[in-house]
Design a protein around this motif. Structure first.
Motif, PDB file in Angstrom:
ATOM      1  N   UNK A   3       7.563   6.194  13.135  1.00 49.44           N
ATOM      2  CA  UNK A   3       7.755   4.813  12.707  1.00 49.44           C
ATOM      3  C   UNK A   3       7.240   3.791  13.708  1.00 49.44           C
ATOM      4  N   UNK A   6       3.588   3.551  13.481  1.00 48.02           N
ATOM      5  CA  UNK A   6       3.204   2.885  12.233  1.00 48.02           C
ATOM      6  C   UNK A   6       3.295   1.376  12.401  1.00 48.02           C
ATOM      7  N   UNK A   7       4.412   0.924  12.970  1.00 44.55           N
ATOM      8  CA  UNK A   7       4.573  -0.505  13.199  1.00 44.55           C
ATOM      9  C   UNK A   7       3.514  -1.035  14.148  1.00 44.55           C
ATOM     10  N   UNK A  10       0.291  -1.579  12.501  1.00 47.57           N
ATOM     11  CA  UNK A  10       0.269  -2.809  11.702  1.00 47.57           C
ATOM     12  C   UNK A  10       0.065  -4.021  12.599  1.00 47.57           C
ATOM     13  N   UNK A  11       0.797  -4.067  13.712  1.00 50.09           N
ATOM     14  CA  UNK A  11       0.623  -5.185  14.657  1.00 50.09           C
ATOM     15  C   UNK A  11      -0.816  -5.231  15.149  1.00 50.09           C
ATOM     16  N   UNK A  13      -3.454  -4.070  13.648  1.00 49.55           N
ATOM     17  CA  UNK A  13      -4.337  -4.466  12.551  1.00 49.55           C
ATOM     18  C   UNK A  13      -4.293  -5.982  12.354  1.00 49.55           C
ATOM     19  N   UNK A  14      -3.096  -6.566  12.464  1.00 51.52           N
ATOM     20  CA  UNK A  14      -2.991  -8.024  12.332  1.00 51.52           C
ATOM     21  C   UNK A  14      -3.854  -8.717  13.375  1.00 51.52           C
ATOM     22  N   UNK A  49      -3.456   1.383   4.880  1.00 57.12           N
ATOM     23  CA  UNK A  49      -2.787   0.101   5.130  1.00 57.12           C
ATOM     24  C   UNK A  49      -3.781  -1.046   5.104  1.00 57.12           C
TER      25      UNK A  49
ATOM     26  N   UNK B  53      -6.989  -7.220   3.656  1.00 55.93           N
ATOM     27  CA  UNK B  53      -5.540  -7.350   3.542  1.00 55.93           C
ATOM     28  C   UNK B  53      -4.872  -6.193   4.248  1.00 55.93           C
ATOM     29  N   UNK B  54      -3.740  -6.482   4.838  1.00 57.23           N
ATOM     30  CA  UNK B  54      -2.945  -5.420   5.438  1.00 57.23           C
ATOM     31  C   UNK B  54      -1.790  -5.147   4.498  1.00 57.23           C
ATOM     32  N   UNK B  55      -1.809  -3.964   3.915  1.00 58.04           N
ATOM     33  CA  UNK B  55      -0.811  -3.620   2.897  1.00 58.04           C
ATOM     34  C   UNK B  55       0.327  -2.858   3.546  1.00 58.04           C
ATOM     35  N   UNK B  56       1.358  -3.564   3.916  1.00 56.37           N
ATOM     36  CA  UNK B  56       2.496  -2.894   4.538  1.00 56.37           C
ATOM     37  C   UNK B  56       3.680  -3.840   4.487  1.00 56.37           C
ATOM     38  N   UNK B  60       2.505  -9.034   8.790  1.00 52.97           N
ATOM     39  CA  UNK B  60       2.674 -10.482   8.906  1.00 52.97           C
ATOM     40  C   UNK B  60       1.346 -11.184   8.738  1.00 52.97           C
ATOM     41  N   UNK B  62      -0.561 -13.701  10.648  1.00 54.86           N
ATOM     42  CA  UNK B  62      -0.647 -14.464  11.895  1.00 54.86           C
ATOM     43  C   UNK B  62      -1.382 -15.799  11.771  1.00 54.86           C
TER      44      UNK B  62
END
Lengths: 314, 314
Positions: A3, A6-7, A10-11, A13-14, A49, B53-56, B60, B62
DNA sequence: AGTCCACCTGCTCATCTGAGCAGAAGGAGC
DNA sequence: GCTCCTTCTGCTCAGATGAGCAGGTGGACT
C-alpha cells in the motif's frame, strides 16, 4: 507492491505528470532515489493508474487496431477514438472521416472501386477531398437507385467519390430488392445491368457499410421492406444487412428467397475480394459488425472504439 | 499551426503515447526529423490534445491546489481527483480520506484540535489510522450532543479522533441550537460548558465541515430545525451552515437571532484561527464552499475537484 | 543457526529528449 | 526585384530517463 508503494507511486505520478517535475526532483521531495521514482512511475503505468488519452476528432486507437488485426485476422483496421465524443452523429462523422483518410492513403490506388450506398457511404463521399485520387473509377455493387426518399443519394455517393477521385461512376440502375424473383432475373439479364454487375465483380476494391436490422434500416426508409418484414427477419436471426442482404450472427443469409430477389454482388463474392473495406460505426451496429468480421466479409474494418472493443470482447 | 501539422501531431501522439515509440522512430515512420516530432508532440500537449489522468482514489489535483492557494489566498488546499468516481458517496469518502491523510501529515502536530461534527467529520474519524498522532487532544467546538437520530455520532467522532491520536476528547454537552436565548445564555454560563468553550477557543487547529442549506441538513435530521425553518433561512439568503451557524454567500450570519441561540465558537472566532481546516465535498455544497472560502473561514480547504473548479470559476 | 532464494536497491551506461541557437525559407512591404 | 522580418528547420549539447547488473536485504525452509 504494498500500500505504501502504491500511494507513493500516485504521489510521484502527480508530481511527474501534473507538475512536470523531473524524477530526480520528485526523489528529493519524497525522499527517494531517482531510480525508485522511475520504478514507481513504471508501476503506476503498468497497473493502469495512468490514463493517457488523445482528445481529437481524428485520433485513432492504434493498440485496438493491432488487436483487431491480430485477434480477428483483419488485413487492416482503423479505429477512431470515442474520447470526448458529443453524440452518435459525431461518432459516425469521425468514422466516415477516417474511412475517407484511409481511402486517400490507400496504396496501390485501386483502378476500380466497388461501393454500396447508404448514410455512411454518403458521408464518406462528403469527407473525401477533391483530388483524393487521380483516375479512380467507381461502380455500384448493389441496387437501390431512385426509390430512396432523398432521391439521388445513392447516385450522388458514387458520383461524388468518382468525381473527387478524378474518375467515372457507373451506377447500377436497378432497385435493391425486387418483389418477384422473375423480375430480378429479368433485370439482371438486361445487358446494361449485367454489364455493371460484371464490372462490379472485377473491381480492385470494395467499400461498403452495414445496416442494423431495425426500423431505422434504409430499406424501410426506402420502401423496399416494411417494418414487419424487418421484424420477421429479426425473428429469423437477422442482425443486419450488407449490400442489401440480411445475415445472421454467423454471416449466413437469413432468408434465401429474399436474398434471391436482391440485386448486386453476393456476400460470397464480397468474401472472395482481396480488398473489402467495411465501415461500420455506432452502438446499434455492434451485432452486425460482429457478423461481418466473424464471417470474413471484410479484409479491412473502419470503426469506432466502442464497436471495436465489442468485437474483441466476444 | 496548419491542419496538416495538427494531424501530424495527432499521428505522432498516437505513436508516442499508445505505441511507446521513440521520437526518432516516429520521425522515420512519418518522414520527419526527430526534432520536428518533438515539436509536434509539444504542440499537441500545449493545445490540450493530450489528457493525462491519474486514476486512483487517492489521486490529487496539484495544479488545482496551487490555483486555490494562489487565487483564493488559502494557506493550503487539498483537492482529490474526481476521475473515475462512482458516485457522491465515493467523492465524500475520497475527500474524507484526504482530510485524514492531511491531519496525519500535519506539522507541527497540534496539541489541541477543535472539531465540529456531522457526516463528514464522522467519516474522517473513520479513515484516521490508529496512532495517526501521539497525544492530540480533541475538543468539540459546537453543540449537538445526543439529539441526533443516530445517537453518539457527534461524540463518537470526537472520541474516535482523539483515541486514535493518543489523546483525550472533550465533549461540549449542549444542544446545537436552543429554543430560547435565555436558555442558551444559561447553558453557556454553566461552569463545565464555559470551560469547554474556553478550551475550544484555545485550540491550535480547527477541523470542520459545512452543511448545505436544504432539507438534508443535519439540523433538520437532528430535529433542531424544521424543513420550513431551513426554507426561511434560504429565503433570507442562506447557502449553508458552518458549526451550526447559517451564513449567506458573503459569509455573513443570515439570522442573528438564531445565531445568538446557537452554542459554540462563532464564525469570527474561527476566522481568527491560525489553522482552520474546512472539509467540504459534493455538488450540493458548492455554494456554501464558496461562502466559506470567500469569507476567510478556513485557511486550509480539503475538497473534491468539481467543487474546487467551481470555486475558481467564480 | 545456516543456507538458499527471491526481491529490492543503487549504480553504470547508453539512449532519449528538450532547450537554445544559427542559418534557411517564406512572406509582407516598399 | 529587393529587403526586412518572422517563422521554421536542423543542429549541438546538456540534462533526463530506462535497461541491465552487481551487491545487499529479508524471509522461508532445513
Amino acid at each position: 507492491m504494498d500500500e505504501t508503494d502504491e500511494l507513493l507511486s500516485i504521489r510521484a505520478a502527480e508530481l511527474y505528470y501534473e507538475e512536470n517535475k523531473t524524477q530526480d526532483e520528485i526523489g528529493q521531495a519524497l525522499r527517494l532515489t531517482r531510480w525508485k521514482v522511475g520504478r514507481l512511475l513504471a508501476q503506476a503505468k503498468q497497473r493502469g493508474f495512468i490514463r493517457i488519452e488523445i482528445l481529437h476528432p481524428r485520433a485513432r486507437r492504434l493498440p485496438i487496431e493491432r488487436r483487431l488485426r491480430e485477434e480477428r485476422g483483419l488485413a487492416d483496421a482503423i479505429v477512431v477514438s470515442s474520447a470526448g465524443v458529443a453524440g452518435p452523429e459525431e461518432l459516425q462523422a469521425r468514422t466516415a472521416q477516417a474511412a475517407a483518410d484511409y481511402l486517400t492513403a490507400l496504396r496501390p490506388v485501386p483502378r476500380t472501386l466497388g461501393v454500396s450506398w447508404g448514410r455512411t457511404l454518403y458521408e464518406i463521399s462528403q469527407h473525401l477531398r477533391n483530388g483524393w485520387a487521380t483516375g479512380v473509377n467507381v461502380v455500384q455493387i448493389n441496387g437501390g437507385v431512385s426509390l430512396n426518399r432523398r432521391p439521388g443519394t445513392a447516385a450522388a455517393t458514387a458520383v461524388g467519390i468518382a468525381q473527387k477521385g478524378g474518375g467515372q461512376a457507373t451506377l447500377l440502375p436497378s432497385p435493391a430488392i425486387l418483389e418477384r424473383l422473375e423480375t430480378k432475373q429479368a433485370i439482371e439479364s438486361d445487358r446494361v445491368v449485367a454489364g455493371v454487375i460484371e464490372l462490379a465483380r472485377s473491381a480492385d476494391a470494395y467499400l461498403f457499410s452495414a445496416g442494423a436490422a431495425d426500423e431505422s434500416s434504409v430499406h424501410v426508409e426506402s420502401g423496399y421492406l416494411s417494418v414487419s418484414d424487418v421484424e420477421l427477419l429479426v425473428a429469423k436471426g437477422a442482425v443486419g444487412d450488407v449490400v442489401g442482404r440480411y445475415l445472421d450472427s454467423d454471416g449466413n443469409i437469413v432468408d434465401p428467397a429474399l436474398d434471391a430477389r436482391t440485386v448486386g454482388l453476393t456476400l460470397d463474392e464480397l468474401r472472395e475480394a482481396p480488398l473489402a473495406i467495411a465501415v461500420i460505426a455506432g452502438q446499434a451496429k455492434h451485432p452486425v459488425a460482429d457478423a461481418v468480421v466473424r464471417s470474413g466479409l471484410c479484409t479491412v474494418l473502419v470503426t469506432d472504439e466502442a464497436t471495436a472493443l465489442h468485437l474483441l470482447d466476444g
